[in-house]
Design a protein around this motif. Structure first.
Motif, PDB file in Angstrom:
ATOM      1  N   UNK A  90       7.395   0.366  -4.588  1.00  0.00           N
ATOM      2  CA  UNK A  90       7.745   1.533  -3.776  1.00  0.00           C
ATOM      3  C   UNK A  90       6.601   1.905  -2.846  1.00  0.00           C
ATOM      4  N   UNK A  91       6.959   2.546  -1.735  1.00  0.00           N
ATOM      5  CA  UNK A  91       5.971   3.121  -0.823  1.00  0.00           C
ATOM      6  C   UNK A  91       6.051   4.633  -0.950  1.00  0.00           C
ATOM      7  N   UNK A  92       4.905   5.240  -1.186  1.00  0.00           N
ATOM      8  CA  UNK A  92       4.822   6.685  -1.381  1.00  0.00           C
ATOM      9  C   UNK A  92       4.042   7.304  -0.229  1.00  0.00           C
ATOM     10  N   UNK A  93       4.558   8.389   0.334  1.00  0.00           N
ATOM     11  CA  UNK A  93       3.894   9.087   1.436  1.00  0.00           C
ATOM     12  C   UNK A  93       3.605  10.524   1.011  1.00  0.00           C
ATOM     13  N   UNK A  94       2.318  10.871   0.958  1.00  0.00           N
ATOM     14  CA  UNK A  94       1.913  12.214   0.541  1.00  0.00           C
ATOM     15  C   UNK A  94       0.878  12.770   1.517  1.00  0.00           C
ATOM     16  N   UNK A  95       0.595  14.062   1.381  1.00  0.00           N
ATOM     17  CA  UNK A  95      -0.298  14.732   2.332  1.00  0.00           C
ATOM     18  C   UNK A  95      -1.755  14.325   2.150  1.00  0.00           C
ATOM     19  N   UNK A  96      -2.204  14.221   0.896  1.00  0.00           N
ATOM     20  CA  UNK A  96      -3.610  13.913   0.643  1.00  0.00           C
ATOM     21  C   UNK A  96      -3.755  13.310  -0.751  1.00  0.00           C
ATOM     22  N   UNK A  97      -5.004  13.038  -1.142  1.00  0.00           N
ATOM     23  CA  UNK A  97      -5.246  12.400  -2.433  1.00  0.00           C
ATOM     24  C   UNK A  97      -4.923  13.327  -3.598  1.00  0.00           C
ATOM     25  N   UNK A  98      -5.077  14.616  -3.395  1.00  0.00           N
ATOM     26  CA  UNK A  98      -4.714  15.569  -4.449  1.00  0.00           C
ATOM     27  C   UNK A  98      -3.212  15.519  -4.709  1.00  0.00           C
ATOM     28  N   UNK A  99      -2.439  15.415  -3.630  1.00  0.00           N
ATOM     29  CA  UNK A  99      -0.987  15.316  -3.773  1.00  0.00           C
ATOM     30  C   UNK A  99      -0.598  14.001  -4.435  1.00  0.00           C
ATOM     31  N   UNK A 100      -1.363  12.943  -4.144  1.00  0.00           N
ATOM     32  CA  UNK A 100      -1.111  11.647  -4.776  1.00  0.00           C
ATOM     33  C   UNK A 100      -1.312  11.735  -6.284  1.00  0.00           C
ATOM     34  N   UNK A 101      -2.430  12.323  -6.695  1.00  0.00           N
ATOM     35  CA  UNK A 101      -2.715  12.464  -8.121  1.00  0.00           C
ATOM     36  C   UNK A 101      -1.650  13.299  -8.812  1.00  0.00           C
ATOM     37  N   UNK A 102      -1.239  14.373  -8.161  1.00  0.00           N
ATOM     38  CA  UNK A 102      -0.227  15.246  -8.752  1.00  0.00           C
ATOM     39  C   UNK A 102       1.113  14.529  -8.898  1.00  0.00           C
ATOM     40  N   UNK A 103       1.493  13.738  -7.881  1.00  0.00           N
ATOM     41  CA  UNK A 103       2.778  13.045  -7.940  1.00  0.00           C
ATOM     42  C   UNK A 103       2.785  12.007  -9.058  1.00  0.00           C
ATOM     43  N   UNK A 104       1.708  11.228  -9.152  1.00  0.00           N
ATOM     44  CA  UNK A 104       1.653  10.188 -10.181  1.00  0.00           C
ATOM     45  C   UNK A 104       1.595  10.801 -11.573  1.00  0.00           C
ATOM     46  N   UNK A 105       0.819  11.868 -11.717  1.00  0.00           N
ATOM     47  CA  UNK A 105       0.628  12.475 -13.039  1.00  0.00           C
ATOM     48  C   UNK A 105       1.812  13.339 -13.458  1.00  0.00           C
ATOM     49  N   UNK A 106       2.283  14.189 -12.544  1.00  0.00           N
ATOM     50  CA  UNK A 106       3.308  15.162 -12.911  1.00  0.00           C
ATOM     51  C   UNK A 106       4.739  14.661 -12.714  1.00  0.00           C
ATOM     52  N   UNK A 150       2.224  13.768   6.171  1.00  0.00           N
ATOM     53  CA  UNK A 150       1.956  12.901   5.021  1.00  0.00           C
ATOM     54  C   UNK A 150       1.049  11.760   5.471  1.00  0.00           C
ATOM     55  N   UNK A 151      -0.238  12.036   5.457  1.00  0.00           N
ATOM     56  CA  UNK A 151      -1.220  11.107   6.016  1.00  0.00           C
ATOM     57  C   UNK A 151      -1.574   9.948   5.088  1.00  0.00           C
ATOM     58  N   UNK A 152      -1.261  10.078   3.813  1.00  0.00           N
ATOM     59  CA  UNK A 152      -1.657   9.059   2.838  1.00  0.00           C
ATOM     60  C   UNK A 152      -0.439   8.235   2.422  1.00  0.00           C
ATOM     61  N   UNK A 153      -0.532   6.916   2.644  1.00  0.00           N
ATOM     62  CA  UNK A 153       0.520   6.010   2.200  1.00  0.00           C
ATOM     63  C   UNK A 153       0.001   5.203   1.021  1.00  0.00           C
ATOM     64  N   UNK A 154       0.828   5.081  -0.002  1.00  0.00           N
ATOM     65  CA  UNK A 154       0.425   4.407  -1.234  1.00  0.00           C
ATOM     66  C   UNK A 154       1.505   3.409  -1.645  1.00  0.00           C
ATOM     67  N   UNK A 155       1.068   2.204  -2.002  1.00  0.00           N
ATOM     68  CA  UNK A 155       1.994   1.211  -2.537  1.00  0.00           C
ATOM     69  C   UNK A 155       1.985   1.317  -4.058  1.00  0.00           C
TER      70      UNK A 155
END
Length: 201
Positions: free
Chosen positions: A143-159, A101-106
């Motif tokens: 919250x801190x979110x940890x995902x594999x890439x930006x595509x996974x980030x978009x999917x998590x936020x949207x879906x 999970x290379x991408x961390x998002x606040x």
């Protein structure tokens, strides 16, 4: 010998004695009230916590040699007291990057009135959420979110986030570089310090 007061699960006061060693520095002051009782941290405790934050596997002997001027017994007793007071917890913290999970998002999340706990309970079920807290201000949850890439980030936020009941608005910020984690400075901060020194020179 120290006398301490605790409350059991029924609210009853229980008096008990602790022996932290012969050194006077081992004995920590305890207030005679269950509601106000609090472990008082001093400079030695802070040093011990700092070393354990860097490496939780350090032994009392190793910490003693790094601090200097204190006995191993005192350090061992201080660690035990900190653990007993629940001031520290020693355990394994997984590295999200090592787990892919290379991408961390606040995330800043605004929820419907009166639904903070309900939304938090749902969010806490996701393995991708590494940190979650209620906050003051215009938004309600951080919250801190940890995902594999930006595509996974978009999917998590949207879906996922977008379909959670009670969620009104989500603001996300991708973390570009970490300078300090759990009280420990990262190598990025060290590089920044070196760069600043070179510029001054």
């Amino acid at each position: 010998m120290a006398l301490a007061c605790f409350c059991d699960k029924f609210g009853r006061k229980i008096l008990t004695c602790f022996r932290f060693g012969n050194e006077s520095s081992d004995i920590k002051p305890v207030r005679n009230s269950c509601m106000s009782q609090r472990y008082v941290i001093d400079d030695l405790d802070r040093e011990i916590i700092r070393y354990l934050s860097e490496d939780g596997r350090l032994s009392a002997a190793e910490i003693t040699s790094r601090i200097g001027g204190v006995s191993e017994r005192t350090v061992r007793n201080r660690i035990a007291a900190l653990l007993q007071a629940k001031m520290i917890v020693i355990g394994a913290i997984p590295d999200p990057v090592a787990l892919g999970r290379d991408v961390q998002v606040e995330l800043i999340i605004e929820v419907e009135p009166g639904q903070v706990d309900e939304v938090a309970i749902l969010l806490a079920e996701y393995d991708e959420i590494g940190y979650l807290a209620a906050t003051s201000g215009s938004s309600n949850l951080s919250a801190s979110l940890f995902v594999a890439d930006h595509a996974a980030l978009l999917e998590f936020i949207d879906q996922e986030l977008g379909k959670l009941p009670g969620v009104k608005r989500v603001t996300s910020s991708v973390v570009l570089r970490l300078y300090k984690v759990f009280g420990t400075r990262t190598s990025a901060l060290s590089r920044g310090t070196d760069l600043g020194d070179r510029k001054k020179g």
